[in-house]
Design a protein around this motif. Structure first.
Motif, PDB file in Angstrom:
ATOM      1  N   ASN A 123       1.004  -1.132   0.083  1.00 20.59           N
ATOM      2  CA  ASN A 123      -0.028  -0.034  -0.086  1.00 20.59           C
ATOM      3  C   ASN A 123       0.808   1.420   0.044  1.00 20.59           C
ATOM      4  O   ASN A 123       1.704   1.435   0.844  1.00 20.59           O
ATOM      5  CB  ASN A 123      -0.859  -0.068   1.130  1.00 20.59           C
ATOM      6  CG  ASN A 123      -1.887   1.230   1.356  1.00 20.59           C
ATOM      7  OD1 ASN A 123      -1.353   2.005   1.735  1.00 20.59           O
ATOM      8  ND2 ASN A 123      -2.995   0.812   0.590  1.00 20.59           N
ATOM      9  N   PRO A 124       0.704   2.138  -1.002  1.00 20.03           N
ATOM     10  CA  PRO A 124       1.477   3.444  -0.937  1.00 20.03           C
ATOM     11  C   PRO A 124       1.589   4.098   0.266  1.00 20.03           C
ATOM     12  O   PRO A 124       2.626   4.944   0.712  1.00 20.03           O
ATOM     13  CB  PRO A 124       1.142   4.225  -2.099  1.00 20.03           C
ATOM     14  CG  PRO A 124       0.240   3.154  -2.914  1.00 20.03           C
ATOM     15  CD  PRO A 124      -0.245   2.136  -2.267  1.00 20.03           C
ATOM     16  N   MET A 125       0.380   4.190   0.841  1.00 22.34           N
ATOM     17  CA  MET A 125       0.347   5.193   2.055  1.00 22.34           C
ATOM     18  C   MET A 125       1.164   4.598   3.220  1.00 22.34           C
ATOM     19  O   MET A 125       1.756   5.431   3.927  1.00 22.34           O
ATOM     20  CB  MET A 125      -1.047   5.320   2.427  1.00 22.34           C
ATOM     21  CG  MET A 125      -1.298   6.210   3.648  1.00 22.34           C
ATOM     22  SD  MET A 125      -2.938   6.015   4.499  1.00 22.34           S
ATOM     23  CE  MET A 125      -2.677   6.651   6.153  1.00 22.34           C
ATOM     24  N   LEU A 126       1.012   3.466   3.498  1.00 26.54           N
ATOM     25  CA  LEU A 126       1.607   2.676   4.531  1.00 26.54           C
ATOM     26  C   LEU A 126       3.192   2.679   4.290  1.00 26.54           C
ATOM     27  O   LEU A 126       3.916   2.884   5.213  1.00 26.54           O
ATOM     28  CB  LEU A 126       1.310   1.164   4.594  1.00 26.54           C
ATOM     29  CG  LEU A 126      -0.080   1.271   5.053  1.00 26.54           C
ATOM     30  CD1 LEU A 126      -0.776  -0.450   5.410  1.00 26.54           C
ATOM     31  CD2 LEU A 126      -0.251   1.782   6.796  1.00 26.54           C
ATOM     32  N   LYS A 127       3.525   2.334   2.994  1.00 29.35           N
ATOM     33  CA  LYS A 127       5.192   2.492   2.593  1.00 29.35           C
ATOM     34  C   LYS A 127       5.408   3.797   2.628  1.00 29.35           C
ATOM     35  O   LYS A 127       6.857   3.906   3.411  1.00 29.35           O
ATOM     36  CB  LYS A 127       5.121   2.151   1.162  1.00 29.35           C
ATOM     37  CG  LYS A 127       4.812   0.629   1.053  1.00 29.35           C
ATOM     38  CD  LYS A 127       4.861   0.431  -0.573  1.00 29.35           C
ATOM     39  CE  LYS A 127       6.555   0.073  -1.022  1.00 29.35           C
ATOM     40  NZ  LYS A 127       6.558  -0.360  -2.391  1.00 29.35           N
ATOM     41  N   GLU A 128       4.755   4.990   2.501  1.00 29.63           N
ATOM     42  CA  GLU A 128       5.090   6.149   2.813  1.00 29.63           C
ATOM     43  C   GLU A 128       5.428   6.664   4.514  1.00 29.63           C
ATOM     44  O   GLU A 128       6.372   7.118   4.790  1.00 29.63           O
ATOM     45  CB  GLU A 128       4.204   7.282   2.249  1.00 29.63           C
ATOM     46  CG  GLU A 128       4.807   8.785   2.138  1.00 29.63           C
ATOM     47  CD  GLU A 128       3.847   9.663   1.676  1.00 29.63           C
ATOM     48  OE1 GLU A 128       4.104  10.788   1.803  1.00 29.63           O
ATOM     49  OE2 GLU A 128       3.043   9.252   0.769  1.00 29.63           O
ATOM     50  N   LEU A 129       4.423   5.983   5.071  1.00 28.16           N
ATOM     51  CA  LEU A 129       4.442   6.288   6.430  1.00 28.16           C
ATOM     52  C   LEU A 129       5.632   5.502   7.123  1.00 28.16           C
ATOM     53  O   LEU A 129       6.247   6.070   8.089  1.00 28.16           O
ATOM     54  CB  LEU A 129       3.136   5.597   6.955  1.00 28.16           C
ATOM     55  CG  LEU A 129       3.026   5.656   8.734  1.00 28.16           C
ATOM     56  CD1 LEU A 129       3.100   7.184   9.040  1.00 28.16           C
ATOM     57  CD2 LEU A 129       1.731   5.006   8.995  1.00 28.16           C
TER      58      LEU A 129
END
Length: 534
Positions: free
Chosen positions: A423-429
């Motif tokens: 998931n892009p959001m969790l990876k960025e987090l």
């Protein structure tokens, strides 16, 4: 073997199966699809049902019909020719009495073995389905009769239970709830209560004050009732609900971070002046009406004074006496504000600087850095900052497209060891701040604690590590753990849990759905606790 021998053997078997003790098989008739066994009483003397005196003085005969177990799908009827007798006790009020069948009630229309069969079918099916199944077998029994016979069954009596589990279930989800109790050693239900409130559970537990272990979920009503009724019992928090609670906190964290990612951009942070205004408005809003009027008058006085107004002009503008205007000159800001407002205002420049540069994000970071500011005094500040960001981002078209992950993806990321989220959001987090990776490792360790797998830290050290990360949702979960510390330690150390109760609750749900939601507590208790329900 000839036909006569086979027929004789078959009749002997039927006599053993069908004939009650003390009755003679006279004839077998076939009336349509029904098989009728004609029986005759062989008793010479019978006791009076009132006084018990034996009598051999016969008065007359009568015929009684009973429905019996079907044979090869054919209904079976027993026609019993029985006697009436004169009571030979002069003082007895019953002059003539009818002979009675042993182990059978006076008005029964079925044999004992058929009644047991009806109860067994009714225990497992609804009344309508039971009636249909019995009819297909050749037994006539209405749905109301199935329920009536089932409710006559005697429930097992009270026995000693040292390990008890308590859980709730919904009569009407969101409105009415009951509670179910299970023996954690035998895995058998003990009782079902119509309510889950503390008072009902307390009076029920008084009957089982010898209990040594009581497993429950996080309900405060259950906790209070157990503490009062069984003060010496060890309370155990359910491991499944603990992991579920931590999962909910992680979902809250992801929702909060998603909101920040969506509206916060690197090139559009709020200015120090804007944040200063938001913080000042928030601090002023903490006071009552009189406090707000006092602050407004103080602000207005300083504004007019800075513009060069005379005392008389200020008096006219504010609508107060000139002597009161002179007093305003000696009043300091810390005397106008309440102590809670002043704790925020004295740090307002530093907080505005940190928020405008992105070093702090909101309420939690402020409360952690400035210990003299109470967390409850900051409540609502995050919402005001978010509204400002949304308004500014919408005006400048800076809103980002961020897809929020599903709850299943959040669980896999934070609780499954070795799982790499896509998931892009969790990876960025995780790339943005290493503390979220540490939080995921601690969540996985907490799950290992609850599952009985090897773990590295004690619960006390685990709570300390989560608090050191300074994440709002993690701190809230740690606070919840500390409120129920001993019960959670017992969940880790003792083998008991509410897993058995979850299965029992599923049974209750199945019964309710089978009965179309009309089953009352007595019927559910009978189907759950009856001798055939296991």
């Amino acid at each position: 073997m000839n036909k006569d021998t086979i027929k004789t053997s078959f009749l002997q078997i039927l006599k053993c199966i069908v004939c009650p003790k003390g009755y003679l098989l006279k004839n077998i008739l076939q009336l349509g699809s029904c098989i009728c066994f004609q029986l005759h009483s062989r008793y010479k003397r019978r006791p009076c049902p009132v006084c018990g005196t034996m009598s051999s003085h016969r008065h007359s005969t009568y015929t009684r019909s009973l429905q019996d177990m079907p044979l090869c799908g054919h209904p079976v009827t027993l026609e019993l020719t029985m006697h009436k007798y004169y009571c030979q006790e002069p003082s007895c009020r019953r002059k003539i009495f009818a002979e009675r069948i042993p182990d059978l009630s006076v008005y029964s229309r079925n044999t004992s073995r058929l009644d047991e069969h009806i109860k067994e079918i009714s225990m497992r099916l609804t009344s309508v389905d039971s009636s249909s199944v019995l009819l297909s077998e050749g037994v006539g029994c209405s749905p109301s009769t199935c329920i009536r016979k089932l409710m006559k069954e005697v429930l097992p009596g009270k026995s000693r239970h040292t390990s008890i589990g308590i859980d709730d279930f919904a009569w009407k989800k969101g409105h009415e709830y009951g509670s179910v109790q299970v023996d954690l050693l035998t895995h058998k239900p003990i009782d079902v209560l119509e309510s889950r409130d503390s008072r009902s559970v307390y009076f029920w537990l008084l009957k089982y004050s010898e209990a040594r272990y009581v497993s429950r979920d996080g309900s405060l009503a259950f906790k209070e009732a157990i503490s009062r009724a069984c003060p010496h019992a060890e309370q155990i928090r359910d491991r499944f609900h603990l992991v579920k609670d931590l999962t909910e906190y992680m979902n809250k964290l992801v929702v909060r971070i998603h909101r920040q990612m969506e509206w916060q951009t690197t090139d559009l942070l709020p200015s120090k002046e804007d944040v200063h205004g938001i913080l000042w408005a928030h601090a002023v809003g903490l006071g009552d009406r009189r406090r707000k009027e006092k602050i407004f008058r103080f602000q207005r006085f300083n504004e007019l004074k800075s513009k060069g107004y005379s005392i008389a002009a200020i008096s006219r503008e504010l609508g107060i006496d000139s002597s009161n205007v002179r007093r305003q000159q000696d009043i300091r800001l810390d005397k106008v504000l309440s102590p809670y407002q002043w704790n925020i205002v004295k740090h307002i420049d530093e907080i505005a600087e940190h928020l405008s540069t992105g070093e702090m994000t909101g309420e939690h970071d402020i409360a952690v850095r400035y210990t003299d500011i109470r967390a409850e005094d900051l409540k609502g500040l995050d919402k005001k900052l978010d509204e400002y960001r949304k308004k500014t981002c919408s005006k400048n078209g800076k809103r980002r497209k961020v897809n929020i992950p599903s709850k299943k993806e959040v669980f896999r990321t934070f609780f499954r060891q070795g799982y790499q989220t896509q998931n892009p959001m969790l990876k960025e987090l995780f790339d943005r701040d290493i503390k979220y990776k540490e939080l995921a490792k601690l969540c996985q360790e907490f799950r290992d604690m609850m599952k009985g797998n090897p773990f590295t830290h004690t619960l006390e050290k685990w709570v300390g590590l989560v608090r050191n990360l300074r994440i709002k949702e993690g701190a809230e979960f740690c606070k919840m753990i500390e409120l129920d510390w001993q019960a959670i330690l017992n969940a880790i150390e003792l083998p008991f849990s509410n897993g058995v109760l979850e299965g029992t609750v599923n049974k209750i749900k199945t019964i309710k759905r089978m009965m179309y939601g009309t089953a009352n507590v007595n019927l559910i208790k009978m189907k759950l606790l009856g001798k055939d329900s296991t």
